[in-house]
Motif scaffolding. Structure first.
Motif, mmCIF file in Angstrom:
data_model
loop_
_atom_site.group_PDB
_atom_site.id
_atom_site.type_symbol
_atom_site.label_atom_id
_atom_site.label_comp_id
_atom_site.label_asym_id
_atom_site.label_seq_id
_atom_site.Cartn_x
_atom_site.Cartn_y
_atom_site.Cartn_z
ATOM 1 N N GLN A 193 55.423 54.448 80.955
ATOM 2 C CA GLN A 193 54.567 55.326 80.152
ATOM 3 C C GLN A 193 55.386 56.209 79.218
ATOM 4 N N GLY A 194 56.506 56.719 79.712
ATOM 5 C CA GLY A 194 57.377 57.528 78.873
ATOM 6 C C GLY A 194 57.960 56.727 77.724
ATOM 7 N N ALA A 225 65.127 54.361 82.967
ATOM 8 C CA ALA A 225 64.629 55.020 84.185
ATOM 9 C C ALA A 225 63.429 54.292 84.784
ATOM 10 N N GLY A 226 62.965 53.234 84.117
ATOM 11 C CA GLY A 226 61.801 52.509 84.613
ATOM 12 C C GLY A 226 60.501 53.253 84.352
ATOM 13 N N ASP A 227 60.520 54.170 83.396
ATOM 14 C CA ASP A 227 59.360 54.985 83.054
ATOM 15 C C ASP A 227 58.591 54.319 81.913
ATOM 16 N N ILE A 234 60.906 45.939 82.884
ATOM 17 C CA ILE A 234 61.253 46.968 83.865
ATOM 18 C C ILE A 234 61.207 46.389 85.279
ATOM 19 N N ASP A 238 66.243 56.117 77.298
ATOM 20 C CA ASP A 238 66.338 56.795 78.598
ATOM 21 C C ASP A 238 65.142 56.466 79.486
ATOM 22 N N ALA A 239 63.941 56.494 78.901
ATOM 23 C CA ALA A 239 62.739 56.172 79.673
ATOM 24 C C ALA A 239 62.765 54.720 80.142
#
Length: 108
Positions: free
Chosen positions: A23-24, A19-21, A55, A15-16
């Motif tokens: 760090q997550g 979402a382009g997250d 990403i 999911d991270a």
């Protein structure tokens, strides 16, 4: 709070990433994790650059189709959409994870 359920950890990881997250996504990986992408073994020190490039450049988006958990092992079948040469491509993937203490210790 650290997620301990191996399936939830893998979901959070994908999911991270979707979402382009960065760090997550990195927060789901153990500091000594073994990560294999295709034929490439990605060293933990390379995670930020490797996943950051993905990403920024191919904008991955994953949709989990099947997730099987057996103790600390997770098998995941998913659809991945990426951008290559300016075109969106849709791929079918499978990945296999080991999760310990709420972190991914290996993926391939």
């Amino acid at each position: 709070m650290v997620q301990r359920d191996p399936g939830a950890v893998v979901r959070a990881h994908l999911d991270a990433f979707s979402a382009g997250d960065l760090q997550g996504m990195l927060a789901t990986l153990a500091p000594t994790a073994h990560f294999v992408s295709g034929a490439t073994l990605v060293a933990p020190a390379e995670f930020p650059e490797f996943f950051g490039w993905a990403i920024r450049e191919i904008s991955p988006a994953m949709q989990i189709d099947n997730l099987l958990v057996d103790c600390d092992q997770v098998a995941c079948e998913f659809s991945e959409s990426i951008t290559l040469d300016g075109k969106r491509k849709h791929l079918r993937r499978a990945a296999f994870y080991r999760v310990r203490d709420g972190l991914i210790t290996s993926a391939k």
